[in-house]
Enzyme design. Structure first.
Site, PDB file in Angstrom:
ATOM      1  N   LYS A  15       0.850  -1.206   0.000  1.00  8.13           N
ATOM      2  CA  LYS A  15       0.000   0.000   0.000  1.00  8.13           C
ATOM      3  C   LYS A  15       0.877   1.244   0.000  1.00  8.13           C
ATOM      4  O   LYS A  15       2.016   1.233   0.483  1.00  8.13           O
ATOM      5  CB  LYS A  15      -0.981   0.033   1.180  1.00  8.13           C
ATOM      6  N   ASP A 141      -2.830  -1.057   9.328  1.00  6.36           N
ATOM      7  CA  ASP A 141      -2.882  -1.170   7.865  1.00  6.36           C
ATOM      8  C   ASP A 141      -3.423  -2.515   7.395  1.00  6.36           C
ATOM      9  O   ASP A 141      -3.574  -2.724   6.185  1.00  6.36           O
ATOM     10  CB  ASP A 141      -1.467  -1.034   7.273  1.00  6.36           C
TER      11      ASP A 141
HETATM   12  P1  ATP Z   1       4.447  -0.025   7.824  1.00  5.53           P
HETATM   13  O1  ATP Z   1       4.415   0.897   6.678  1.00  5.53           O
HETATM   14  O2  ATP Z   1       3.161  -0.790   8.056  1.00  5.53           O
HETATM   15  O3  ATP Z   1       5.024   0.480   9.080  1.00  5.53           O
HETATM   16  P2  ATP Z   1       6.754  -1.202   6.688  1.00  5.53           P
HETATM   17  O4  ATP Z   1       6.416  -1.592   5.289  1.00  5.53           O
HETATM   18  O5  ATP Z   1       7.545   0.028   6.899  1.00  5.53           O
HETATM   19  O6  ATP Z   1       5.401  -1.210   7.490  1.00  5.53           O
HETATM   20  P3  ATP Z   1       7.285  -3.922   7.298  1.00  5.53           P
HETATM   21  O7  ATP Z   1       8.054  -4.486   6.158  1.00  5.53           O
HETATM   22  O8  ATP Z   1       5.846  -4.261   7.390  1.00  5.53           O
HETATM   23  O9  ATP Z   1       7.514  -2.361   7.365  1.00  5.53           O
HETATM   24  O10 ATP Z   1       8.043  -4.362   8.649  1.00  5.53           O
HETATM   25  C1  ATP Z   1       7.888  -3.666   9.845  1.00  5.53           C
HETATM   26  C2  ATP Z   1       8.475  -4.512  10.980  1.00  5.53           C
HETATM   27  O11 ATP Z   1       7.670  -5.665  11.167  1.00  5.53           O
HETATM   28  C3  ATP Z   1       9.888  -5.014  10.714  1.00  5.53           C
HETATM   29  O12 ATP Z   1      10.711  -4.457  11.694  1.00  5.53           O
HETATM   30  C4  ATP Z   1       9.839  -6.514  10.866  1.00  5.53           C
HETATM   31  O13 ATP Z   1      10.826  -6.956  11.767  1.00  5.53           O
HETATM   32  C5  ATP Z   1       8.474  -6.816  11.441  1.00  5.53           C
HETATM   33  N1  ATP Z   1       7.776  -7.954  10.781  1.00  5.53           N
HETATM   34  C6  ATP Z   1       7.032  -8.872  11.390  1.00  5.53           C
HETATM   35  N2  ATP Z   1       6.503  -9.730  10.512  1.00  5.53           N
HETATM   36  C7  ATP Z   1       6.913  -9.343   9.299  1.00  5.53           C
HETATM   37  C8  ATP Z   1       6.660  -9.834   7.990  1.00  5.53           C
HETATM   38  N3  ATP Z   1       5.884 -10.905   7.756  1.00  5.53           N
HETATM   39  N4  ATP Z   1       7.223  -9.171   6.959  1.00  5.53           N
HETATM   40  C9  ATP Z   1       7.980  -8.070   7.185  1.00  5.53           C
HETATM   41  N5  ATP Z   1       8.250  -7.587   8.412  1.00  5.53           N
HETATM   42  C10 ATP Z   1       7.720  -8.194   9.463  1.00  5.53           C
END
Ligand code: ATP
Length: 301
Positions: A15, A141
């Site tokens: 997203k 989200d």
């Molecule tokens: P958001 O924008 O929702 O904050 P993001 O895209 O910046 O998310 P993600 O890749 O969703 O970040 O990861 C955020 C944190 O979640 C990471 O620090 C990771 O350690 C943890 N995490 C837990 N499960 C997962 C997963 N299935 N995939 C990615 N990260 C995960």
């Protein structure tokens, strides 16, 4: 007799937030949001099979993704079985195409995909309302990753209402080498914005421009309140942002809490030539269409 389904794969999209209006923290510490989400064509595929215990794996190793109970996909699975009061467990395998810690909600996509995949694997027949309610307990989200398309998000982002979107666009997605912690960006937002409103306003002009299919107007109306905080924490983004603005003065956006940057195009050839140029300068980038569908089953076996 019909054989029970042994394996289900669900694909869930990344997203972006075309508008991310952030308010001051609520008593529960969460930030009120008025956001316009759009699902874009970068995907994680989540495959589930029945197992004696919960476990999670990746099809290719990626730093920063936990492989234990902290993985949000396992939390999603446990929440679903708790909701139904059943004693089941699964092996969850994730093929990640969404950048980790990129502000594109990859973890949330995995949680949404896991809920849907396990519901189908075990034929639990969870209602849409219940799936959305369980999703909301996992993260702000996660409900949107089930819904997809383009939607207004309120509350802390978990209250999702689809909105009409007549645009069909191509996002140049510029990836950073290092992730950015979402909580750290929100903490710095609080320092920079002590007077943030309790209820951020709904972006009516953007919503109208999307309904009318006015891509250029959409480009001029992109807003992300977290941008100043992300720039402070990651000064390297400022230079990349400037490079993008030279190519497309309107239509440059920080994705969620960053550090991924986005550039809007309504023509795929223009998007392709921007990617070629940026790659020649050493930037890592790709193209994602938007809007796309939310989490959906791609394989039953
Ligand atoms: P958001 O924008 O929702 O904050 P993001 O895209 O910046 O998310 P993600 O890749 O969703 O970040 O990861 C955020 C944190 O979640 C990471 O620090 C990771 O350690 C943890 N995490 C837990 N499960 C997962 C997963 N299935 N995939 C990615 N990260 C995960």
């Amino acid at each position: 007799m019909v054989e029970p389904t042994a394996r289900v794969t669900v694909r869930a999209p990344a997203k972006i937030n075309l508008h991310l209006g952030v308010g001051g923290p609520r008593p529960d510490g969460m930030h009120p949001l008025a956001t316009v989400y759009q699902a874009v064509g970068l995907y994680d595929d989540v495959t589930v099979t029945d197992a004696a215990d919960w476990s999670v794996g990746l099809t290719a190793p990626i730093d920063g993704v936990p492989l234990d109970d902290d993985n949000i996909a396992v939390r999603a699975g446990r929440a679903l079985v708790a909701h139904h009061g059943v004693d089941l467990a699964a092996r969850i395998t994730i093929a990640k195409g969404i950048p980790v810690m990129g502000g594109m909600a990859g973890g949330s996509a995995d949680a949404a995909a896991t809920l849907l995949a396990l519901d189908r694997l075990w034929d639990l027949q969870t209602s849409d309302d219940d799936l959305l309610a369980i999703a909301a307990t996992l993260g702000s989200d996660v409900p949107f990753a089930l819904v997809g398309g383009t939607a207004l998000g309120t509350g802390r982002g978990e209250v999702v209402s689809p909105i009409p979107d007549s645009t069909s666009v191509w996002w140049v997605v510029v990836l950073a080498d290092e992730g950015l912690s979402t909580p750290a960006v929100y903490r710095h937002f609080d320092e920079l914005s002590p007077d943030a409103p309790a209820e951020p306003p709904i972006p009516r002009a953007l919503i109208d421009a999307l309904a009318d299919g006015y891509t250029e107007e959409v480009g001029a109306l992109l807003v992300n309140d977290l941008w100043p905080a992300a720039r402070d924490l990651r000064p390297d983004l400022v230079d990349v942002e400037e490079q993008l603005r030279l190519l497309t003065p309107d239509g440059v956006l920080l994705s969620g809490s960053g550090p991924t940057l986005l550039m809007l195009h309504d023509d795929v050839e223009e998007a392709r030539s921007a990617v070629t140029e940026l790659r020649e300068r050493g930037l890592r980038c790709t193209i994602a269409p938007g809007p796309v569908a939310g989490a959906h089953v791609v394989t039953y076996a």
